[in-house]
Design a protein around this motif. Structure first.
Motif, mmCIF file in Angstrom:
data_model
loop_
_atom_site.group_PDB
_atom_site.id
_atom_site.type_symbol
_atom_site.label_atom_id
_atom_site.label_comp_id
_atom_site.label_asym_id
_atom_site.label_seq_id
_atom_site.Cartn_x
_atom_site.Cartn_y
_atom_site.Cartn_z
ATOM 1 N N VAL A 22 34.268 44.560 40.574
ATOM 2 C CA VAL A 22 33.339 43.477 40.455
ATOM 3 C C VAL A 22 32.841 43.600 39.010
ATOM 4 O O VAL A 22 32.965 42.590 38.296
ATOM 5 N N GLY A 23 32.170 44.517 38.775
ATOM 6 C CA GLY A 23 31.607 44.876 37.433
ATOM 7 C C GLY A 23 32.544 45.005 36.304
ATOM 8 O O GLY A 23 32.390 44.577 35.222
ATOM 9 N N LEU A 24 33.772 45.472 36.654
ATOM 10 C CA LEU A 24 34.596 45.962 35.688
ATOM 11 C C LEU A 24 35.754 44.800 35.316
ATOM 12 O O LEU A 24 36.594 44.773 34.610
ATOM 13 N N SER A 25 35.807 43.985 36.401
ATOM 14 C CA SER A 25 36.694 42.588 36.391
ATOM 15 C C SER A 25 36.481 41.750 35.049
ATOM 16 O O SER A 25 37.491 41.610 34.514
ATOM 17 N N PRO A 26 35.334 41.615 34.367
ATOM 18 C CA PRO A 26 35.274 40.718 33.221
ATOM 19 C C PRO A 26 35.991 41.518 32.168
ATOM 20 O O PRO A 26 36.567 40.714 31.293
ATOM 21 N N ALA A 27 35.757 42.719 32.110
ATOM 22 C CA ALA A 27 36.006 43.455 30.962
ATOM 23 C C ALA A 27 37.844 43.512 31.065
ATOM 24 O O ALA A 27 38.540 43.403 30.068
ATOM 25 N N ILE A 28 38.286 43.818 32.203
ATOM 26 C CA ILE A 28 39.799 44.107 32.607
ATOM 27 C C ILE A 28 40.625 42.642 32.205
ATOM 28 O O ILE A 28 41.319 42.620 31.597
ATOM 29 N N LEU A 29 39.920 41.602 32.845
ATOM 30 C CA LEU A 29 40.406 40.160 32.440
ATOM 31 C C LEU A 29 40.312 39.601 30.965
ATOM 32 O O LEU A 29 41.251 39.159 30.614
ATOM 33 N N SER A 30 39.479 40.338 30.322
ATOM 34 C CA SER A 30 39.401 39.724 28.884
ATOM 35 C C SER A 30 40.184 40.564 28.169
ATOM 36 O O SER A 30 41.149 40.000 27.127
ATOM 37 N N ILE A 31 40.663 41.809 28.370
ATOM 38 C CA ILE A 31 41.458 42.701 27.864
ATOM 39 C C ILE A 31 43.031 42.246 27.998
ATOM 40 O O ILE A 31 43.820 41.892 27.189
#
Length: 51
Positions: A22-31
């Motif tokens: 859940v914490g890494l999902s915003p970074a992965i989605l933005s990339i």
């Protein structure tokens, strides 16, 4: 109770792994969103034909 919920230790290792995703999902989605935008931007450009 609030501290164990905050650090993810209330449900053992399962909650820590869940918090990680859940914490890494915003970074992965933005990339991945940037990569899709960049590919679409580059496909729209046409190279001039040499005469």
């Amino acid at each position: 109770m609030a501290y164990s919920f905050h650090v993810g230790s209330f449900a053992g290792s399962y909650s820590k792994v869940l918090y990680l995703f859940v914490g890494l999902s915003p970074a992965i989605l933005s990339i991945t969103g940037f990569m899709l935008w960049w590919r679409r931007k580059n496909y729209g450009q046409k190279r001039p034909k040499d005469k």
